[in-house]
Design a protein around this motif. Sequence first.
Motif, PDB file in Angstrom:
ATOM      1  N   PHE A 137      27.516 -43.265 -66.919  1.00  0.00           N
ATOM      2  CA  PHE A 137      29.091 -43.375 -67.039  1.00  0.00           C
ATOM      3  C   PHE A 137      29.611 -42.535 -66.008  1.00  0.00           C
ATOM      4  N   ASN A 138      29.083 -41.073 -66.127  1.00  0.00           N
ATOM      5  CA  ASN A 138      29.635 -40.028 -65.222  1.00  0.00           C
ATOM      6  C   ASN A 138      29.236 -40.109 -63.933  1.00  0.00           C
ATOM      7  N   LEU A 139      28.100 -40.815 -63.456  1.00  0.00           N
ATOM      8  CA  LEU A 139      27.664 -41.165 -62.157  1.00  0.00           C
ATOM      9  C   LEU A 139      28.704 -42.164 -61.560  1.00  0.00           C
ATOM     10  N   PHE A 140      29.095 -43.205 -62.315  1.00  0.00           N
ATOM     11  CA  PHE A 140      29.926 -43.982 -61.964  1.00  0.00           C
ATOM     12  C   PHE A 140      31.222 -43.339 -61.673  1.00  0.00           C
ATOM     13  N   ILE A 141      31.944 -42.582 -62.574  1.00  0.00           N
ATOM     14  CA  ILE A 141      33.292 -41.932 -62.483  1.00  0.00           C
ATOM     15  C   ILE A 141      33.027 -40.873 -61.247  1.00  0.00           C
ATOM     16  N   GLN A 142      32.078 -40.235 -60.922  1.00  0.00           N
ATOM     17  CA  GLN A 142      32.165 -39.223 -59.968  1.00  0.00           C
ATOM     18  C   GLN A 142      31.894 -39.909 -58.510  1.00  0.00           C
ATOM     19  N   GLY A 143      31.019 -41.065 -58.811  1.00  0.00           N
ATOM     20  CA  GLY A 143      30.669 -41.889 -57.448  1.00  0.00           C
ATOM     21  C   GLY A 143      31.937 -42.599 -57.121  1.00  0.00           C
ATOM     22  N   SER A 144      32.919 -42.946 -57.975  1.00  0.00           N
ATOM     23  CA  SER A 144      34.123 -43.826 -57.310  1.00  0.00           C
ATOM     24  C   SER A 144      35.324 -42.825 -57.014  1.00  0.00           C
ATOM     25  N   LYS A 145      35.236 -41.689 -57.461  1.00  0.00           N
ATOM     26  CA  LYS A 145      35.896 -40.460 -56.901  1.00  0.00           C
ATOM     27  C   LYS A 145      35.577 -40.060 -55.641  1.00  0.00           C
ATOM     28  N   HIS A 146      34.341 -39.844 -55.076  1.00  0.00           N
ATOM     29  CA  HIS A 146      33.949 -39.022 -53.978  1.00  0.00           C
ATOM     30  C   HIS A 146      33.479 -39.902 -52.791  1.00  0.00           C
ATOM     31  N   TYR A 147      33.112 -41.236 -53.074  1.00  0.00           N
ATOM     32  CA  TYR A 147      32.247 -42.101 -51.942  1.00  0.00           C
ATOM     33  C   TYR A 147      33.410 -43.358 -51.958  1.00  0.00           C
ATOM     34  N   ASP A 148      33.852 -43.410 -50.753  1.00  0.00           N
ATOM     35  CA  ASP A 148      34.352 -44.765 -50.339  1.00  0.00           C
ATOM     36  C   ASP A 148      33.425 -45.863 -50.708  1.00  0.00           C
ATOM     37  N   GLN A 149      34.225 -46.791 -50.920  1.00  0.00           N
ATOM     38  CA  GLN A 149      33.440 -48.344 -51.456  1.00  0.00           C
ATOM     39  C   GLN A 149      32.349 -48.229 -52.680  1.00  0.00           C
ATOM     40  N   PHE A 150      32.551 -47.170 -53.306  1.00  0.00           N
ATOM     41  CA  PHE A 150      31.519 -47.010 -54.172  1.00  0.00           C
ATOM     42  C   PHE A 150      31.428 -48.215 -55.355  1.00  0.00           C
ATOM     43  N   THR A 151      32.692 -48.375 -55.696  1.00  0.00           N
ATOM     44  CA  THR A 151      32.744 -49.528 -56.857  1.00  0.00           C
ATOM     45  C   THR A 151      32.639 -50.944 -56.118  1.00  0.00           C
ATOM     46  N   SER A 152      32.814 -51.103 -54.938  1.00  0.00           N
ATOM     47  CA  SER A 152      32.271 -52.534 -54.411  1.00  0.00           C
ATOM     48  C   SER A 152      31.173 -52.458 -54.161  1.00  0.00           C
ATOM     49  N   ASN A 153      30.250 -51.368 -53.770  1.00  0.00           N
ATOM     50  CA  ASN A 153      28.913 -51.447 -53.705  1.00  0.00           C
ATOM     51  C   ASN A 153      28.306 -51.766 -54.745  1.00  0.00           C
ATOM     52  N   ILE A 154      28.430 -50.819 -55.760  1.00  0.00           N
ATOM     53  CA  ILE A 154      27.789 -50.871 -56.936  1.00  0.00           C
ATOM     54  C   ILE A 154      28.023 -52.462 -57.448  1.00  0.00           C
ATOM     55  N   GLY A 155      29.207 -52.894 -57.580  1.00  0.00           N
ATOM     56  CA  GLY A 155      29.309 -54.141 -57.956  1.00  0.00           C
ATOM     57  C   GLY A 155      28.708 -55.348 -57.176  1.00  0.00           C
ATOM     58  N   GLU A 156      28.727 -55.154 -55.840  1.00  0.00           N
ATOM     59  CA  GLU A 156      27.522 -56.052 -55.170  1.00  0.00           C
ATOM     60  C   GLU A 156      26.314 -55.810 -55.616  1.00  0.00           C
ATOM     61  N   LEU A 157      25.722 -54.728 -55.992  1.00  0.00           N
ATOM     62  CA  LEU A 157      24.286 -54.393 -56.227  1.00  0.00           C
ATOM     63  C   LEU A 157      23.984 -54.995 -57.665  1.00  0.00           C
TER      64      LEU A 157
END
Length: 54
Positions: free
Chosen positions: A9-29
């Motif tokens: 959960f923390n990885l997802f939260i930090q990734g979405s805050k600090h990396y562009d397109q993190f949410t969409s990339n994780i969603g695709e994966l």
Amino acid sequence: MENPSQAIFNLFIQGSKHYDQFTSNIGELMQLERDSMSRIVGGRVNNILDLNRV
């Protein structure tokens, strides 16, 4: 690791805050993983976690 669910959960939260397109990339994966598992188990799949609703 005491609480792996909290760590993910923390990885997802930090990734979405600090990396562009993190949410969409994780969603695709996650979609690729779902499709792969569906082929393995014969079409039985669950819903993918929507990171925008976390």
